[in-house]
Design a protein around this motif. Structure first.
Motif, mmCIF file in Angstrom:
data_model
loop_
_atom_site.group_PDB
_atom_site.id
_atom_site.type_symbol
_atom_site.label_atom_id
_atom_site.label_comp_id
_atom_site.label_asym_id
_atom_site.label_seq_id
_atom_site.Cartn_x
_atom_site.Cartn_y
_atom_site.Cartn_z
ATOM 1 N N ASN A 247 0.918 -1.075 -0.025
ATOM 2 C CA ASN A 247 -0.071 -0.001 -0.277
ATOM 3 C C ASN A 247 0.796 1.277 0.040
ATOM 4 O O ASN A 247 0.606 2.108 -0.303
ATOM 5 N N ILE A 248 2.167 1.336 0.812
ATOM 6 C CA ILE A 248 3.030 2.446 0.917
ATOM 7 C C ILE A 248 3.466 2.416 -0.805
ATOM 8 O O ILE A 248 3.742 3.716 -1.133
ATOM 9 N N LEU A 249 4.052 1.446 -1.264
ATOM 10 C CA LEU A 249 4.601 1.334 -2.626
ATOM 11 C C LEU A 249 3.617 1.954 -3.430
ATOM 12 O O LEU A 249 4.087 2.789 -4.401
ATOM 13 N N MET A 250 2.363 1.848 -3.417
ATOM 14 C CA MET A 250 1.421 2.102 -4.214
ATOM 15 C C MET A 250 1.271 3.597 -4.129
ATOM 16 O O MET A 250 1.188 4.550 -5.156
ATOM 17 N N GLN A 251 1.027 4.330 -2.977
ATOM 18 C CA GLN A 251 1.061 5.548 -2.567
ATOM 19 C C GLN A 251 2.375 6.604 -3.004
ATOM 20 O O GLN A 251 2.110 7.386 -3.591
ATOM 21 N N VAL A 252 3.344 5.778 -2.674
ATOM 22 C CA VAL A 252 4.853 6.474 -3.262
ATOM 23 C C VAL A 252 4.806 6.582 -4.831
ATOM 24 O O VAL A 252 5.260 7.713 -5.418
ATOM 25 N N SER A 253 4.205 5.440 -5.511
ATOM 26 C CA SER A 253 4.402 5.543 -6.868
ATOM 27 C C SER A 253 3.609 6.698 -7.436
ATOM 28 O O SER A 253 3.935 7.389 -8.168
ATOM 29 N N ALA A 254 2.418 6.805 -6.893
ATOM 30 C CA ALA A 254 1.455 8.122 -7.298
ATOM 31 C C ALA A 254 2.077 9.173 -7.095
ATOM 32 O O ALA A 254 2.123 10.161 -7.801
ATOM 33 N N PHE A 288 1.866 1.088 -11.475
ATOM 34 C CA PHE A 288 0.870 1.369 -10.456
ATOM 35 C C PHE A 288 -0.354 0.406 -10.290
ATOM 36 O O PHE A 288 -0.709 -0.151 -9.458
ATOM 37 N N GLU A 289 -0.784 0.058 -11.466
ATOM 38 C CA GLU A 289 -1.851 -1.122 -11.743
ATOM 39 C C GLU A 289 -1.419 -2.355 -11.024
ATOM 40 O O GLU A 289 -2.209 -3.080 -10.129
ATOM 41 N N GLN A 290 -0.260 -2.719 -10.997
ATOM 42 C CA GLN A 290 0.361 -4.023 -10.416
ATOM 43 C C GLN A 290 0.194 -3.956 -8.937
ATOM 44 O O GLN A 290 0.019 -4.709 -8.225
ATOM 45 N N LEU A 291 0.716 -2.668 -8.486
ATOM 46 C CA LEU A 291 0.805 -2.456 -7.180
ATOM 47 C C LEU A 291 -0.664 -2.507 -6.507
ATOM 48 O O LEU A 291 -0.951 -3.020 -5.451
ATOM 49 N N ARG A 292 -1.673 -1.825 -7.382
ATOM 50 C CA ARG A 292 -2.739 -1.858 -6.902
ATOM 51 C C ARG A 292 -3.446 -3.305 -6.897
ATOM 52 O O ARG A 292 -4.203 -3.719 -5.832
ATOM 53 N N ASN A 293 -3.073 -4.033 -7.735
ATOM 54 C CA ASN A 293 -3.565 -5.466 -7.695
ATOM 55 C C ASN A 293 -2.901 -6.225 -6.700
ATOM 56 O O ASN A 293 -3.705 -7.017 -6.204
ATOM 57 N N MET A 294 -1.731 -6.013 -6.229
ATOM 58 C CA MET A 294 -1.088 -6.720 -5.072
ATOM 59 C C MET A 294 -1.848 -6.317 -3.724
ATOM 60 O O MET A 294 -1.923 -7.193 -2.970
ATOM 61 N N VAL A 295 -2.109 -5.018 -3.708
ATOM 62 C CA VAL A 295 -2.773 -4.518 -2.426
ATOM 63 C C VAL A 295 -4.239 -5.208 -2.314
ATOM 64 O O VAL A 295 -4.570 -6.013 -1.277
ATOM 65 N N GLU A 296 -4.669 -5.583 -3.478
ATOM 66 C CA GLU A 296 -6.140 -6.281 -3.552
ATOM 67 C C GLU A 296 -6.082 -7.777 -3.342
ATOM 68 O O GLU A 296 -6.712 -8.556 -2.535
ATOM 69 N N GLN A 297 -5.001 -8.272 -3.706
ATOM 70 C CA GLN A 297 -4.432 -9.717 -3.558
ATOM 71 C C GLN A 297 -4.450 -10.048 -2.133
ATOM 72 O O GLN A 297 -4.852 -10.954 -1.587
ATOM 73 N N CYS A 298 -3.670 -9.149 -1.377
ATOM 74 C CA CYS A 298 -3.379 -9.194 0.283
ATOM 75 C C CYS A 298 -4.790 -9.303 0.805
ATOM 76 O O CYS A 298 -5.002 -9.983 1.693
ATOM 77 N N GLN A 299 -5.837 -8.320 0.439
ATOM 78 C CA GLN A 299 -6.921 -7.983 1.010
ATOM 79 C C GLN A 299 -7.766 -9.450 0.987
ATOM 80 O O GLN A 299 -8.592 -10.154 1.582
ATOM 81 N N ASP A 300 -7.736 -9.953 -0.429
ATOM 82 C CA ASP A 300 -8.522 -11.332 -0.824
ATOM 83 C C ASP A 300 -7.980 -12.122 -0.132
ATOM 84 O O ASP A 300 -8.808 -13.173 0.239
ATOM 85 N N THR A 301 -6.632 -12.561 0.023
ATOM 86 C CA THR A 301 -6.185 -13.538 0.885
ATOM 87 C C THR A 301 -6.359 -13.473 2.302
ATOM 88 O O THR A 301 -6.867 -14.592 2.639
ATOM 89 N N GLU A 302 -6.644 -12.417 2.882
ATOM 90 C CA GLU A 302 -7.006 -12.176 4.357
ATOM 91 C C GLU A 302 -8.421 -12.571 4.408
ATOM 92 O O GLU A 302 -8.849 -13.323 5.216
ATOM 93 N N GLN A 303 -9.325 -12.418 3.366
ATOM 94 C CA GLN A 303 -10.787 -12.671 3.330
ATOM 95 C C GLN A 303 -10.968 -14.237 3.249
ATOM 96 O O GLN A 303 -11.638 -14.784 3.941
#
Length: 329
Positions: A247-254, A288-303
């Protein structure tokens, strides 16, 4: 802060000070400096403290209008109230009428700069915002504390220290005290000393694992993941660290794309200024799209873990493998 030091040195201390911002260490340090300059810190007759949103304004004003008892100054400390969001009617006028012997020090985490009381203190007293210092100031502060204790800490050790401990100055001060005691007979503080005294084995391996993922070193990342499990770190905790990291990497990228400088990025992402370059370097390895996807993957895995669809140890391991194989498209 320079103005407060000058006021103390000259003896021309104002009637009202407002110390506000996120850095509690600085606020408390300058609060105590002002108290010490005006009265004996142990003088409970002439030092009064108010704290919290349930402030009794009438009681505050009654004490403020009372002349000091066998002393020259009366000090009132008012911390974390709602006065700078909703100020009582005529409060500023009542402050104007206080005796010259009364000094009030306000401490707040947040203030509304449009507020009447804020504007009044800015004009008639002194308002000082106290946030975490920038990289240069933080480096100088740590070196100064080391010098006071007859110790030396090189830049590499300081960067490692702040990267792993964060930028909370009170925490840093406490951790430095541990280092000073540990290196009682040796003046030189090294990265190894920081690892031994301040950084737990689990924390050190966590950072190393994140670095390994960032460099796509799958074998090392998995080895460190298993080390963390052996240290009884919960897979869900490791997962949340991964989520935070990407999530930090995604913010930094933007933010880099928006042309923000390191100081602005550090403040926006709540990370140490020293870490920005490392995060920015890792962020370039992904879109950026990859990073956003990775954040979503973390959230999906937790669920999935919470729903019992996958075992926590396996779910996190598969995630790490997948992240290590991702290359910038």
């Amino acid at each position: 802060m320079k103005n407060i030091n000058q006021d103390i040195q000259s003896g021309q201390i104002k009637g009202c000070y407002l110390l506000f911002g996120k850095e509690d260490y600085l606020k408390h340090q300058y609060r105590d400096k002002l108290i010490k300059a005006l009265a004996d810190p142990e003088d409970n007759m002439n030092i009064t403290r108010f704290h919290g949103s349930g402030l009794n304004v009438q009681e505050l004003l009654e004490i403020a209008n009372t002349l000091p008892f066998f002393a020259e100054q009366r000090v009132i400390v008012v911390e974390n109230t709602s006065l700078f969001k909703k100020t009582p009617d005529n409060f500023e006028k009542q402050l104007e009428e206080l005796p010259d012997s009364t000094h009030i020090v306000f401490l707040e985490s947040e203030v509304d700069k449009r507020n009447r009381l804020y504007k009044w203190i800015s004009k008639n007293g002194y308002a000082c915002e106290m946030n975490t210092p920038d990289e240069k100031m933080l480096l100088a502060w740590i070196k100064g504390l080391c010098k006071e204790e007859g110790k030396a800490m090189d830049d590499t050790a300081i960067f490692y220290f702040v990267e792993h401990m964060g930028t909370d100055m009170l925490l840093l001060r406490n951790e430095l005290e541990k280092l000073f005691c540990y290196k009682y007979e040796d003046p030189h503080i090294t990265v190894q000393d920081v690892q031994t005294v301040c950084v737990s084995q689990a924390t050190s391996k966590m950072f190393a694992m994140l670095d390994a993922i960032g460099t796509h070193n799958r074998n090392q990342a998995l080895s460190l993941y298993r080390d963390l499990l052996a240290l009884r770190e919960a897979p869900i905790g490791i997962l949340r660290m991964l989520l935070r990291h990407f999530n930090i990497l995604m913010q930094v990228s933007a933010l880099v794309k928006d042309g923000k400088n390191n100081k602005e990025i550090a403040a926006a992402c709540a990370i140490p200024p020293f870490s920005v370059k490392k995060y920015a370097s890792q962020a370039t390895k992904y879109t950026f799209e990859q990073l956003r996807n990775m954040v979503e993957q973390c959230q999906d895995t937790e669920q999935q873990i919470k729903a019992g669809q996958v075992k926590d140890i396996v779910g996190v391991e598969l995630l790490i493998v997948g992240f290590c194989e991702k290359e910038r498209e």
